[in-house]
Design an enzyme around this catalytic site. Structure first.
Site, mmCIF file in Angstrom:
data_model
loop_
_atom_site.group_PDB
_atom_site.id
_atom_site.type_symbol
_atom_site.label_atom_id
_atom_site.label_comp_id
_atom_site.label_asym_id
_atom_site.label_seq_id
_atom_site.Cartn_x
_atom_site.Cartn_y
_atom_site.Cartn_z
ATOM 1 C CE1 TYR A 1 -3.559 -2.399 -0.180
ATOM 2 C CE2 TYR A 1 -4.221 -1.751 2.023
ATOM 3 C CZ TYR A 1 -4.451 -2.474 0.870
ATOM 4 O OH TYR A 1 -5.566 -3.260 0.781
HETATM 5 C C1 LIG Z 1 -8.425 -1.799 -0.232
HETATM 6 S S1 LIG Z 1 -9.306 -2.698 0.951
HETATM 7 C C2 LIG Z 1 -8.971 -4.327 0.473
HETATM 8 C C3 LIG Z 1 -10.227 -5.180 0.427
HETATM 9 C C4 LIG Z 1 -10.785 -5.555 1.757
HETATM 10 N N1 LIG Z 1 -10.030 -6.649 2.335
HETATM 11 C C5 LIG Z 1 -12.259 -5.927 1.704
HETATM 12 O O1 LIG Z 1 -12.644 -6.889 2.348
HETATM 13 O O2 LIG Z 1 -13.015 -5.241 1.049
HETATM 14 C C6 LIG Z 1 -8.305 -2.351 2.357
HETATM 15 C C7 LIG Z 1 -8.783 -3.030 3.609
HETATM 16 O O3 LIG Z 1 -8.476 -4.416 3.574
HETATM 17 C C8 LIG Z 1 -8.007 -4.874 4.824
HETATM 18 N N2 LIG Z 1 -6.601 -5.289 4.671
HETATM 19 C C9 LIG Z 1 -5.814 -5.125 3.588
HETATM 20 N N3 LIG Z 1 -4.592 -5.642 3.794
HETATM 21 C C10 LIG Z 1 -4.589 -6.141 5.046
HETATM 22 C C11 LIG Z 1 -3.599 -6.779 5.860
HETATM 23 N N4 LIG Z 1 -2.373 -7.036 5.425
HETATM 24 N N5 LIG Z 1 -3.954 -7.123 7.121
HETATM 25 C C12 LIG Z 1 -5.187 -6.877 7.592
HETATM 26 N N6 LIG Z 1 -6.159 -6.271 6.876
HETATM 27 C C13 LIG Z 1 -5.877 -5.913 5.610
HETATM 28 C C14 LIG Z 1 -8.147 -3.708 5.772
HETATM 29 O O4 LIG Z 1 -9.413 -3.773 6.372
HETATM 30 C C15 LIG Z 1 -8.089 -2.522 4.853
HETATM 31 O O5 LIG Z 1 -8.738 -1.389 5.384
#
Ligand SMILES: C[S@@+](CC[C@H](N)C(=O)[O-])C[C@H]1O[C@@H](n2cnc3c(N)ncnc32)[C@H](O)[C@@H]1O
Length: 487
Positions: free
Chosen positions: A282
């Protein structure tokens, strides 16, 4: 998105009055942190996911190389076959983006066209409007798979926020929520209440905060300002600390006079095997506090642990004007922010700026116009024992009072247990974030205090301005003896 500086302020002034560190101690507002659809399970139903997949293929998104699936991070992108690094994994046509053009083309376009509505506020209103339209919205399958909340600290309950008491993260979180509240107040008065035909149902602050949280966690960081856009499908990609490539993993293709419709194209930054999840990085530059605020997770990398020292030239300083002039000549201002990172040296301009703030008494000659062009060079080295002692005291007092405001101090045994706790998989994710950020900030504060403690111990052995000056004039020998005359 607007940049928010909401750090506790370390105000360093000429002695006296004594410098102070002001940590945000506002009582938490009784915001209801219940998201719009809290009753709905946070797990996306399989039927909603399938509906979303069908919608994507009917709209020409994807290409069968990756598909949305339930993963440990919520939803994510999974490789449909072995994919080499650099392979395009998601292509999303512009007609699916939720951006300024989509706002303008929608029924809220007219209402949002007037005034100086921030781009993120317009897209947040589009999200809320389309969510309220339910199945009638062209984005309905996408809206149905959006999380009702993340672990971002903006969604934490008051009880959960107590776990980050004393941290800069708490202060930033409250600052962000205040900012969202003030944007909501104006948009409620100027757009929502003035267009009851478009917003027939009550839109609450919690709804608006949800929309803000969705944007904050899902918009690709480079898509700022007018370019801000939610890109369905591509925004399902999760973050991995193991992906460390710096370059962008996406591009917008097909723009321009003869180009086809603009297409958002996401590439995998690493090789992925069929059935494995596709991850990206990110933002390598974000601190753990920023990751916690934006996305609701942190990393265990020490370089993510940081503490922002905010220094200010006090208006009550008798040398305010001269000090400000010198700071400005050197690219700084009345207030300066220094991000101190764990295990890294202090930012190079921090000590000269601190010395400048602490100048007083007999050292004030250096502030005279005569020295204006060379003064910064002098401040890069110790000025006088008094001045050097001042900077140490000011910073050490501030560190002490900041450290006292946390739940625990670093020396305490239960702090070590805290660190052990973070490693445990079973710990609730928000508590893990709280402990990680708390411990990280304290380590950085301790590191800053150690640097100035050591400096304090070395005060007698340092070389100061007067000595350097006499040496330059040939009046002091290398063993520091004053030469009155040459034989
Ligand atoms: C761009 S969105 C990705 C899609 C998301 N996972 C969903 O269920 O819609 C970003 C969110 O995904 C989760 N996320 C992404 N990478 C993560 C990681 N390495 N560990 C924990 N949560 C993660 C977090 O909640 C974050 O705010």
């Amino acid at each position: 998105m607007a940049t928010l500086h909401h750090h506790p302020v370390l105000s360093v002034r000429h002695r006296p009055p004594p410098p102070c560190i002001c940590l945000l101690r506002r009582p938490l507002k009784p915001h209801q942190l219940v998201p719009r659809a809290a009753a709905i399970s946070t797990t996306v139903a399989e039927s909603a996911l399938q509906h979303f997949r069908r919608w994507l293929s009917s709209q020409g998104a994807g290409e069968g190389k990756a598909y949305p699936a339930a993963v440990p991070e919520g939803l994510g992108l999974v490789a449909a076959r072995d994919l080499p690094r650099g392979e395009v994994v998601a292509e999303v046509p512009k007609k699916l983006w939720m951006d300024a053009d989509a706002v303008a083309a929608s029924d809220i376009g007219r209402a949002c066209a007037s005034g100086d509505l921030r781009p993120w506020v317009a897209v947040a209103l589009l999200l809320l409007r389309e969510a309220a339209r339910g199945a009638d919205s062209p984005w309905a399958p996408y809206l149905a798979i959006l999380p009702r909340q993340t672990d971002s600290t903006i969604f934490w309950s008051e009880e959960e926020l107590l776990e980050i008491q004393g941290t800069q993260l708490l202060s930033t979180t409250m600052g962000v929520k205040d900012y969202v509240q003030s944007e909501f107040d104006s948009v409620e008065a100027e757009i929502i209440n003035a267009n009851k035909d478009l917003f027939p149902d009550t839109v609450t602050y919690d709804d608006f905060l949800w929309a803000f949280g969705v944007l904050r966690s899902r918009v690709f960081p480079e898509l700022r300002g007018d370019k801000l856009a939610l890109i369905p499908f591509a925004d399902l990609v999760n973050h991995s600390p193991n992906v460390t490539s710096d370059g962008s993993c996406w591009e917008i293709k097909g723009k321009g006079l003869f180009g086809r419709e603009a297409m958002f194209s996401l590439r995998t930054p690493v090789d992925v095997k069929s059935g494995e999840q596709i991850y990206i990085q990110y933002d390598l530059d974000k601190s753990n506090a920023e990751l916690a605020l934006d996305y609701g997770f942190i990393e265990s990398n020490p370089y993510r642990d940081s503490y922002t020292i905010t220094l200010e030239i006090s208006e009550s300083d008798p040398f305010y004007g001269d000090k400000l002039d010198i700071a400005e000549l050197n690219g700084l201002g009345e207030t300066a922010y220094f991000d101190v990172v764990l295990n890294e040296p202090l930012p190079p301009q921090m000590i000269p700026y601190l010395r400048l703030l602490c100048i007083g008494g007999t050292d004030a000659f250096i502030l005279e116009a005569l020295f204006r062009n060379s003064v910064w060079g002098h401040l890069e080295l110790p000025l006088s024992p008094d001045n050097e002692e001042s900077i140490c005291q000011v910073i050490r007092d501030a560190c002490k009072s900041a450290l006292a405001a946390y739940h625990t101090t670093i020396e305490e045994l239960h702090e070590i247990q805290d660190e052990e706790l973070v490693k445990r998989e079973k710990l609730p994710s928000r508590l893990k974030v709280a402990i990680g950020v708390r411990v990280g900030e304290k380590k950085v504060l301790q590191q800053i205090d150690d640097i100035f403690k050591q400096r304090e111990e070395e005060l007698d052995g340092l070389e100061y301005y007067q000595e350097r000056r006499l040496k330059d004039l040939g009046l002091v020998s290398d063993n520091s003896e004053i030469i009155f005359w040459e034989s």
